[in-house]
Design a protein around this motif. Structure first.
Motif, PDB file in Angstrom:
ATOM      1  N   SER A 187       9.725  17.831   4.262  1.00  0.00           N
ATOM      2  CA  SER A 187       8.860  17.104   2.752  1.00  0.00           C
ATOM      3  C   SER A 187      10.134  16.564   1.332  1.00  0.00           C
ATOM      4  N   GLU A 188       9.734  15.663   0.627  1.00  0.00           N
ATOM      5  CA  GLU A 188       9.913  15.131  -0.263  1.00  0.00           C
ATOM      6  C   GLU A 188      10.040  14.986  -1.439  1.00  0.00           C
ATOM      7  N   ARG A 189      10.666  15.481  -2.774  1.00  0.00           N
ATOM      8  CA  ARG A 189       9.798  15.651  -4.063  1.00  0.00           C
ATOM      9  C   ARG A 189       9.462  14.515  -4.345  1.00  0.00           C
ATOM     10  N   LEU A 190       8.477  13.522  -4.404  1.00  0.00           N
ATOM     11  CA  LEU A 190       8.682  11.613  -5.438  1.00  0.00           C
ATOM     12  C   LEU A 190       7.836  12.061  -5.695  1.00  0.00           C
ATOM     13  N   THR A 191       7.510  11.754  -6.831  1.00  0.00           N
ATOM     14  CA  THR A 191       6.222  11.060  -7.783  1.00  0.00           C
ATOM     15  C   THR A 191       4.816  10.448  -6.570  1.00  0.00           C
ATOM     16  N   ALA A 192       3.807  10.219  -7.829  1.00  0.00           N
ATOM     17  CA  ALA A 192       2.629  10.270  -6.644  1.00  0.00           C
ATOM     18  C   ALA A 192       2.686   8.433  -6.009  1.00  0.00           C
ATOM     19  N   SER A 193       3.507   7.641  -7.479  1.00  0.00           N
ATOM     20  CA  SER A 193       4.010   6.453  -7.458  1.00  0.00           C
ATOM     21  C   SER A 193       4.606   6.240  -6.474  1.00  0.00           C
ATOM     22  N   GLN A 194       5.758   6.981  -6.190  1.00  0.00           N
ATOM     23  CA  GLN A 194       6.859   6.495  -5.599  1.00  0.00           C
ATOM     24  C   GLN A 194       6.167   6.727  -4.239  1.00  0.00           C
ATOM     25  N   ALA A 195       5.411   7.637  -4.013  1.00  0.00           N
ATOM     26  CA  ALA A 195       5.506   8.261  -2.389  1.00  0.00           C
ATOM     27  C   ALA A 195       4.510   7.161  -1.605  1.00  0.00           C
ATOM     28  N   LEU A 196       3.441   6.374  -2.773  1.00  0.00           N
ATOM     29  CA  LEU A 196       2.454   5.256  -2.649  1.00  0.00           C
ATOM     30  C   LEU A 196       3.652   3.995  -2.296  1.00  0.00           C
ATOM     31  N   LEU A 197       4.308   4.391  -2.684  1.00  0.00           N
ATOM     32  CA  LEU A 197       5.411   2.979  -1.835  1.00  0.00           C
ATOM     33  C   LEU A 197       5.903   3.126  -1.154  1.00  0.00           C
ATOM     34  N   ARG A 198       6.610   4.025  -0.396  1.00  0.00           N
ATOM     35  CA  ARG A 198       7.558   4.279   0.317  1.00  0.00           C
ATOM     36  C   ARG A 198       6.604   4.235   1.537  1.00  0.00           C
ATOM     37  N   PHE A 199       5.440   4.986   1.263  1.00  0.00           N
ATOM     38  CA  PHE A 199       3.700   4.411   2.758  1.00  0.00           C
ATOM     39  C   PHE A 199       4.290   3.198   2.954  1.00  0.00           C
ATOM     40  N   LEU A 200       3.313   1.985   1.612  1.00  0.00           N
ATOM     41  CA  LEU A 200       3.688   1.232   2.209  1.00  0.00           C
ATOM     42  C   LEU A 200       4.377   0.201   2.747  1.00  0.00           C
ATOM     43  N   ALA A 201       5.282   0.577   2.390  1.00  0.00           N
ATOM     44  CA  ALA A 201       6.572   0.120   2.795  1.00  0.00           C
ATOM     45  C   ALA A 201       7.117  -0.454   4.328  1.00  0.00           C
ATOM     46  N   VAL A 202       6.889   1.184   5.307  1.00  0.00           N
ATOM     47  CA  VAL A 202       6.543   1.532   6.434  1.00  0.00           C
ATOM     48  C   VAL A 202       5.045   0.872   7.624  1.00  0.00           C
ATOM     49  N   GLN A 203       3.876   0.227   6.588  1.00  0.00           N
ATOM     50  CA  GLN A 203       2.782   0.721   7.484  1.00  0.00           C
ATOM     51  C   GLN A 203       2.907  -1.089   8.897  1.00  0.00           C
ATOM     52  N   VAL A 204       2.484  -0.862   9.750  1.00  0.00           N
ATOM     53  CA  VAL A 204       2.957  -2.217  10.107  1.00  0.00           C
ATOM     54  C   VAL A 204       1.404  -2.027  10.664  1.00  0.00           C
ATOM     55  N   VAL A 205       1.430  -3.563  11.495  1.00  0.00           N
ATOM     56  CA  VAL A 205       0.060  -4.411  11.732  1.00  0.00           C
ATOM     57  C   VAL A 205       0.659  -4.625  13.268  1.00  0.00           C
ATOM     58  N   GLU A 206      -0.327  -4.411  14.301  1.00  0.00           N
ATOM     59  CA  GLU A 206      -0.438  -4.657  15.179  1.00  0.00           C
ATOM     60  C   GLU A 206      -1.697  -5.344  16.371  1.00  0.00           C
ATOM     61  N   ARG A 207      -1.511  -6.562  16.321  1.00  0.00           N
ATOM     62  CA  ARG A 207      -2.472  -6.756  17.495  1.00  0.00           C
ATOM     63  C   ARG A 207      -2.291  -7.874  18.411  1.00  0.00           C
ATOM     64  N   ASP A 208      -2.783  -7.451  19.826  1.00  0.00           N
ATOM     65  CA  ASP A 208      -2.342  -8.198  21.204  1.00  0.00           C
ATOM     66  C   ASP A 208      -0.527  -8.178  21.654  1.00  0.00           C
ATOM     67  N   GLY A 209       0.077  -6.863  21.392  1.00  0.00           N
ATOM     68  CA  GLY A 209       0.849  -6.492  21.291  1.00  0.00           C
ATOM     69  C   GLY A 209       2.079  -6.768  20.126  1.00  0.00           C
ATOM     70  N   VAL A 210       1.977  -7.827  18.930  1.00  0.00           N
ATOM     71  CA  VAL A 210       2.682  -8.812  18.543  1.00  0.00           C
ATOM     72  C   VAL A 210       2.930  -7.442  17.025  1.00  0.00           C
ATOM     73  N   ARG A 211       3.564  -7.272  16.563  1.00  0.00           N
ATOM     74  CA  ARG A 211       3.774  -6.348  15.391  1.00  0.00           C
ATOM     75  C   ARG A 211       4.360  -7.045  14.357  1.00  0.00           C
ATOM     76  N   ARG A 212       4.036  -6.971  12.796  1.00  0.00           N
ATOM     77  CA  ARG A 212       4.703  -6.572  11.780  1.00  0.00           C
ATOM     78  C   ARG A 212       4.373  -5.923  11.017  1.00  0.00           C
ATOM     79  N   PRO A 213       5.645  -6.250   9.391  1.00  0.00           N
ATOM     80  CA  PRO A 213       4.463  -5.439   8.584  1.00  0.00           C
ATOM     81  C   PRO A 213       3.309  -5.616   7.901  1.00  0.00           C
ATOM     82  N   PHE A 214       2.554  -5.199   7.389  1.00  0.00           N
ATOM     83  CA  PHE A 214       1.244  -5.367   6.891  1.00  0.00           C
ATOM     84  C   PHE A 214       0.983  -5.559   5.269  1.00  0.00           C
TER      85      PHE A 214
END
Ligand code: TPP
Ligand code: MG
Length: 609
Positions: A4-31
């Motif tokens: 784990s990493e100690r982060l603020t709730a805001s830092q955790a939210l942004l870190r999470f959002l930055a690595v979300q990927v969406v995929e349809r028909d095998g094509v991926r892009r950052p969401f």
């Protein structure tokens, strides 16, 4: 032990959002494309600190108005067929409630946006804080509760570790074709700054697969049989068809079966305007071709449409007493509308399956010819309206000039006033993503920020924003954001000195255009100039053509100000109606006459049970 990493709730939210990927028909892009924001107390020290220290996570774009930044996020999501979104961060109180209109717009149009309004202290210690609503009967209410009915998912993060379930639920809803809309995570300002041990798994890349769901076989067989039996079938193409990228499948389907297509506002572009099966706009702002075919259709195949009153001409468009419906929709409630055979599934997957089941089937040649003839006659009418010679210029001719100046894959953006109806009828759409009229909420002021969102999603396309003087005055500020971000918009500002659309409606209903005139002169071109746009003024069509050509050569945002006549006769309606109730008791002759007509027209409204 879990890493784990100690982060603020805001830092955790942004870190999470930055690595979300969406995929349809095998094509991926950052969401996530980025984060719009306006700081105040309630987000400056929490989310603001997290953005400040890690600018690499999400592109941050400061906006001018919170409503407008949500519009921009909507424009982005729509241009990317819901495979992308922006976060919007606001302060508490007015910054938050300014986003309400944007939230409603996103949810009505089923487009994903992530709203993170600041909220009052979870600890309640310093209450009442600046901008806090005090309610004598409840301690757990803030102005952010107003977001509940206009959000597809709402949560309030009362403890830092609640970021985890809130963020996961948010992404599930944002990436779901059936649930997409505004997601609101109200974020108390103290919690934003509080830390917790964030599990590494939460911060790892996560791929959200967008499925192509398929209807069950029994419904498909029933639908195919109904379509085969129909003599005069008609497709109504809605926004869902475009979001599903089903336009090639539709073309193949139409080429094989000869079934003609009417398009809703969100579905315009489903076929290129000159495809033989394309009847253009349907409904209250429909073409003579689509509305005539609709009147006698015995089977309506609605694809990705929610059948708004504009699409159905307030339930008067489909007049054949025996008309039946087959609805293809990812959302079950829409699939069932009008007592249809429901095909609950993705538009493209379902159309491909239907085409297989209908192999060898075609409508008869007489019907096919009739539809094609009507489509050609309609195009002649467009040419007539595009080439009207009036002074000041007719609005239809202004649209004709913009259409001629734009390349096939450029995008036209509009939302409210008299232009959406005219564009729906007249715009010659050549690309499935070339037409962007926000008509679910038809929100004045959407045009410029919405166009900005489109440009962020599709920098390779020229974006033509068509905006009336009324809409411009409501929300011009994002011109500054366009200049600041180096995003080029070509804004065509059609100044007719008031609310032409509502004025015409008012006169048609006997109230003489009351309250719809701009009573003091305003130099909107000068205003646009002061906001940093390059401005051209055009009084004639020749000047407009010249300005449009010069605008293409510009690399920064341009505003072309055109003056038209508010009282000039507009583009007519074509065998359609819109239900706007007229007073039953009145002293004005015109109102009484309009009421009489209203009562007659209302008789034609059907329930389609
Ligand atoms: C936020 C918002 N307020 C009110 C309306 C109702 N409304 C629809 S069109 C319109 C007038 C628009 O004026 P303008 O932008 O000048 O376009 P015009 O009708 O002159 O073409 C109004 C008030 C709306 N759609 N959105
Ligand atoms: Mg106007």
């Amino acid at each position: 032990m879990e890493r784990s990493e100690r982060l603020t709730a805001s830092q955790a939210l942004l870190r999470f959002l930055a690595v979300q990927v969406v995929e349809r028909d095998g094509v991926r892009r950052p969401f996530f494309g980025g984060c719009f924001g306006i700081f105040g107390h309630g987000n400056v020290a929490g989310i603001g600190q997290a953005l400040f220290e890690r600018p690499d996570l999400l592109r941050y774009v400061p906006a001018r108005n919170e409503q407008a930044m949500v519009h921009a996020a909507v424009g982005y999501a729509r241009q990317l067929n819901r495979l992308g979104a922006w976060m919007c961060t606001s302060s508490i109180g007015p910054g938050a409630t300014n986003m309400l209109t944007g939230a409603a717009l996103a949810t009505v149009n089923r487009l994903p946006v992530l709203l993170v309004p600041g909220d009052v202290f979870a600890s309640r210690l310093p209450d009442p804080v600046l901008q806090q609503l005090e309610t004598s009967s409840r301690g757990d209410v803030s102005v952010n509760d107003c977001f509940v009915p206009v959000s597809r998912y709402f949560d309030r993060i009362e403890r830092p570790e609640q970021v985890i379930p809130a963020a996961l639920a948010a992404l599930r809803v944002l990436t779901s074709p059936t649930e997409a809309g505004a997601v609101t995570l109200a974020f108390p300002q103290d919690v934003q700054a509080e830390a917790f041990d964030v599990p590494a798994e939460f911060l790892a890349e996560r791929v959200w697969h967008v499925p192509r769901t398929r209807p069950d076989d029994a419904s498909l067989y029933a639908a195919a049989e109904a379509i085969r039996a129909a003599k005069r079938p008609l497709v109504v193409a809605g926004g869902g068809l475009i979001y599903s990228e089903a336009t090639d499948a539709l073309r193949t389907f139409c080429d094989a079966t000869g079934i003609p297509v009417g398009e809703t506002q969100a579905g315009k572009g489903a076929l290129p305007y000159d495809h033989p099966s394309c009847l253009g706009a349907i409904g209250a702002t429909g073409t003579s071709a689509a509305n005539r075919i609709a009147a006698e259709a015995d089977l309506v195949l609605g694809i990705g449409t929610r059948y708004s009153d504009f699409t159905t001409a307030s339930k008067t468009a489909f007049r054949n007493p025996d008309v039946r419906f087959v609805n293809v929709n990812v959302a079950e409630p829409d699939a069932h509308k009008h007592a249809a055979i429901p095909l609950v599934g993705d538009a493209r997957a379902t159309l491909e399956r239907l085409a297989e089941l209908l192999a060898g089937h075609s409508v008869d040649a007489v019907y096919r010819d009739e539809a094609e003839r009507l489509a050609r006659a309609w195009d002649d009418e467009v040419t007539r309206l595009y080439t009207l010679d009036a002074s000041p210029p007719a609005q239809s001719a202004v649209l004709g000039c913009v259409n001629a100046a734009s390349a096939p894959h450029d995008v036209v953006v509009c939302a409210a006033g008299s232009m959406p109806g005219d564009l729906h009828k007249l715009w010659r759409t050549r690309d499935p993503k070339g037409y962007h009229v926000e008509y679910g909420y038809s929100c004045m002021g959407y045009e410029i920020p919405g166009g900005l969102g489109v440009k962020l999603a599709a920098p390779e396309r020229e974006v033509y924003v068509l905006v009336g003087d009324g809409s411009y005055l409501m929300l011009p500020g994002e011109l500054v954001t366009a200049v600041q971000e180096g995003l080029k918009l070509t804004v065509v500002l059609v100044d007719n000195g008031g609310y032409a659309s509502i004025g015409a409606l008012s006169r048609a209903l006997g109230t003489e255009g009351f309250g719809t005139e701009q009573r003091v002169p305003v130099d909107l071109a000068a205003n646009a100039e002061s906001l940093g746009a390059r401005v051209f003024r055009a009084e004639t069509l020749d000047e407009l053509r010249d300005a449009l050509e010069r605008a293409r050569a510009e690399t920064a945002t341009v505003v072309i100000a055109v003056k038209t006549d508010r009282l000039a006769e507009g583009v007519p309606g074509y065998e359609s109606w819109w239900d706007v109730p007229v007073a039953e008791v009145a002293e004005t002759e015109g109102v009484l006459a309009a009421r009489g007509e209203y009562e007659q027209k209302r008789v034609g409204e059907r329930r389609h049970l």
